[in-house]
Design a protein around this motif. Structure first.
Motif, mmCIF file in Angstrom:
data_model
loop_
_atom_site.group_PDB
_atom_site.id
_atom_site.type_symbol
_atom_site.label_atom_id
_atom_site.label_comp_id
_atom_site.label_asym_id
_atom_site.label_seq_id
_atom_site.Cartn_x
_atom_site.Cartn_y
_atom_site.Cartn_z
ATOM 1 N N ARG A 1 0.404 -11.505 4.908
ATOM 2 C CA ARG A 1 -0.689 -10.934 5.683
ATOM 3 C C ARG A 1 -0.242 -10.460 7.059
ATOM 4 O O ARG A 1 -0.692 -9.430 7.523
ATOM 5 C CB ARG A 1 -1.818 -11.956 5.824
ATOM 6 N N GLU B 1 -1.241 1.358 3.491
ATOM 7 C CA GLU B 1 -2.330 1.046 2.577
ATOM 8 C C GLU B 1 -2.119 1.664 1.190
ATOM 9 O O GLU B 1 -2.425 1.036 0.172
ATOM 10 C CB GLU B 1 -3.661 1.511 3.174
ATOM 11 N N MET C 1 0.022 -0.651 -0.670
ATOM 12 C CA MET C 1 -0.725 -1.859 -1.030
ATOM 13 C C MET C 1 -1.513 -1.607 -2.312
ATOM 14 O O MET C 1 -1.545 -2.437 -3.213
ATOM 15 C CB MET C 1 -1.704 -2.246 0.089
ATOM 16 N N ARG C 2 -2.137 -0.460 -2.379
ATOM 17 C CA ARG C 2 -2.950 -0.102 -3.545
ATOM 18 C C ARG C 2 -2.078 0.077 -4.793
ATOM 19 O O ARG C 2 -2.468 -0.331 -5.886
ATOM 20 C CB ARG C 2 -3.771 1.139 -3.261
ATOM 21 N N ILE D 1 -6.940 -5.819 -0.083
ATOM 22 C CA ILE D 1 -6.777 -5.312 1.273
ATOM 23 C C ILE D 1 -7.965 -5.773 2.102
ATOM 24 O O ILE D 1 -9.103 -5.730 1.638
ATOM 25 C CB ILE D 1 -6.684 -3.767 1.271
ATOM 26 N N ARG E 1 -5.745 -2.661 9.011
ATOM 27 C CA ARG E 1 -5.923 -3.270 7.688
ATOM 28 C C ARG E 1 -4.615 -3.914 7.263
ATOM 29 O O ARG E 1 -3.534 -3.484 7.660
ATOM 30 C CB ARG E 1 -6.318 -2.208 6.666
ATOM 31 N N ALA F 1 -2.619 -6.340 3.875
ATOM 32 C CA ALA F 1 -2.627 -6.800 2.487
ATOM 33 C C ALA F 1 -2.802 -8.303 2.463
ATOM 34 O O ALA F 1 -2.208 -9.027 3.267
ATOM 35 C CB ALA F 1 -1.321 -6.434 1.800
#
Length: 179
Positions: free
Chosen positions: A47, A105, A108-109, A115, A127, A129
């Motif tokens: 994180r 991001e 991450m996806r 998220i 933002r 993860a």
């Protein structure tokens, strides 16, 4: 609190090719995950600096880092934190494994991670993860996919290592590969 308007995410299955992810690495170069490698990979998405549980987890990883290497694993960790925050943690805790920063991001996806938005500016400014722990075969396929939507649920590193040693020794396939 913010609420997401979308609850769907791409789920990475055991046995699937791990998506290609590349981020800058502390000390220069990049942390590049995905594609064939010479060794197995333990890959941890954490994180960030704001998370005390992440620091505890990475401190435990540091204690077992040599054991992971001896078992045939390269180890890499990444977060969405900027360089300054990751450097501050490394200076404080002395982690010696590869650490990447500035995870985007979109990546991450691709990995199917949860998220989160920061709860306030004191937590972080972007933002991030939620935790993801992956064991990746040398051929680039995912053996273990362990993602969480919060900081308190992560595999025990000693149990994971023991299980991976058994998996490698007995040439076990990835599980959870049924659609």
């Amino acid at each position: 609190m913010s609420q997401s308007t979308s609850l769907s995410a791409t789920k990475l299955q055991g046995g699937a090719l791990f998506p290609s992810v590349e981020v800058p690495k502390i000390g220069g170069g990049t942390v590049a995950i995905g594609g064939p490698k010479e060794r197995w990979t333990l890959f941890i998405v954490y994180r960030g600096k704001h998370c005390g549980r992440c620091k505890n987890y990475l401190n435990k990883l540091e204690k077992t880092y040599k054991d992971w290497n001896a078992a045939g694993f390269d180890v890499a960790c990444i977060s969405a934190d900027p360089l300054e925050k990751v450097n501050a943690d490394i200076e404080q805790f002395g982690w010696t494994f590869d650490i990447g920063y500035d995870l985007q991001e979109a990546d991450m996806r691709k990995m199917g991670l949860f998220i989160s938005d920061p709860l306030d500016s004191g937590e972080t400014d972007r933002r991030f993860a939620e935790p993801g722990i992956f064991c990746i075969r040398p051929d680039g396929t995912a053996q273990i996919v362990a993602i969480s939507n919060g900081p308190a649920a992560r595999p025990d590193l000693d149990e994971l290592l023991d299980g991976m040693i058994f998996t490698i020794k007995n040439d076990r396939p990835a599980r959870g590969d049924v659609d």
